[in-house]
Design a protein around this motif. Structure first.
Motif, PDB file in Angstrom:
ATOM      1  N   GLN A 149      -4.162  -7.759  -8.721  1.00 48.30           N
ATOM      2  CA  GLN A 149      -4.518  -6.860  -9.813  1.00 48.30           C
ATOM      3  C   GLN A 149      -3.818  -7.290 -11.106  1.00 48.30           C
ATOM      4  OE1 GLN A 149      -3.449  -2.735  -9.278  1.00 48.30           O
ATOM      5  NE2 GLN A 149      -4.985  -2.058 -10.747  1.00 48.30           N
ATOM      6  N   ILE A 150      -2.583  -7.716 -11.018  1.00 47.51           N
ATOM      7  CA  ILE A 150      -1.866  -8.183 -12.212  1.00 47.51           C
ATOM      8  C   ILE A 150      -2.560  -9.409 -12.797  1.00 47.51           C
ATOM      9  CG2 ILE A 150       0.274  -9.268 -13.011  1.00 47.51           C
ATOM     10  CD1 ILE A 150       1.777  -7.349 -11.168  1.00 47.51           C
ATOM     11  N   ASN A 151      -2.971 -10.333 -11.946  1.00 47.22           N
ATOM     12  CA  ASN A 151      -3.686 -11.529 -12.416  1.00 47.22           C
ATOM     13  C   ASN A 151      -4.997 -11.153 -13.095  1.00 47.22           C
ATOM     14  OD1 ASN A 151      -1.712 -13.281 -11.481  1.00 47.22           O
ATOM     15  ND2 ASN A 151      -2.699 -13.525  -9.492  1.00 47.22           N
ATOM     16  N   GLU A 152      -5.720 -10.208 -12.498  1.00 52.20           N
ATOM     17  CA  GLU A 152      -6.997  -9.772 -13.062  1.00 52.20           C
ATOM     18  C   GLU A 152      -6.808  -9.129 -14.438  1.00 52.20           C
ATOM     19  OE1 GLU A 152     -10.262  -6.386 -11.989  1.00 52.20           O
ATOM     20  OE2 GLU A 152      -9.511  -7.584 -10.312  1.00 52.20           O
ATOM     21  N   ILE A 153      -5.828  -8.253 -14.546  1.00 51.46           N
ATOM     22  CA  ILE A 153      -5.553  -7.601 -15.832  1.00 51.46           C
ATOM     23  C   ILE A 153      -5.102  -8.634 -16.860  1.00 51.46           C
ATOM     24  CG2 ILE A 153      -4.017  -5.979 -17.006  1.00 51.46           C
ATOM     25  CD1 ILE A 153      -4.145  -4.249 -14.433  1.00 51.46           C
ATOM     26  N   ALA A 154      -4.248  -9.572 -16.454  1.00 48.12           N
ATOM     27  CA  ALA A 154      -3.776 -10.613 -17.370  1.00 48.12           C
ATOM     28  C   ALA A 154      -4.937 -11.440 -17.905  1.00 48.12           C
ATOM     29  CB  ALA A 154      -2.753 -11.510 -16.671  1.00 48.12           C
ATOM     30  N   ASP A 155      -5.881 -11.791 -17.048  1.00 46.34           N
ATOM     31  CA  ASP A 155      -7.050 -12.568 -17.486  1.00 46.34           C
ATOM     32  C   ASP A 155      -7.864 -11.804 -18.531  1.00 46.34           C
ATOM     33  OD1 ASP A 155      -6.403 -14.703 -15.871  1.00 46.34           O
ATOM     34  OD2 ASP A 155      -7.805 -14.145 -14.269  1.00 46.34           O
TER      35      ASP A 155
END
Length: 107
Positions: free
Chosen positions: A3-9
């Protein structure tokens, strides 16, 4: 962690002034690609590239009407994007600062 990776993208996309401005404008209504071309003084392929990136991350939706493609905001399930958009100038302020009139032959 996913989820952190998705939000960062998604937030990386907002680091581009043009894409952030597009999202700000979409807060009030849907826009046709041709309107963005006139507004940003960019080629249609350049505008489409920005919109493609926003669409690929699920931030905008598109609908086709005849030969024109219209884009709308798609952030109901992304409160962190809404929080960012709440902190930037309104679409009316953005348009005023650009000092442009939109003339579209989309209809």
């Amino acid at each position: 962690m996913e989820q952190i990776n998705e939000i960062a993208d998604k937030l990386k996309l907002l680091g581009d002034k043009t894409r952030l401005t597009i999202l700000a404008l979409l807060t009030d209504r849907e826009w046709c690609v041709c309107e963005f071309v006139d507004l940003f003084d960019m080629s249609q392929p350049a505008v489409s590239q920005h919109l493609r990136k926003l669409k690929s991350q699920g931030l905008v939706s598109e609908s086709r009407r005849g030969q024109w493609v219209y884009y709308s905001l798609n952030i109901d399930d992304k409160p962190y994007i809404r929080a960012v958009l709440n902190e930037i100038p309104s679409s009316q302020e953005v348009l005023s600062s650009m000092n442009k009139e939109i003339n579209c032959d989309c209809d």
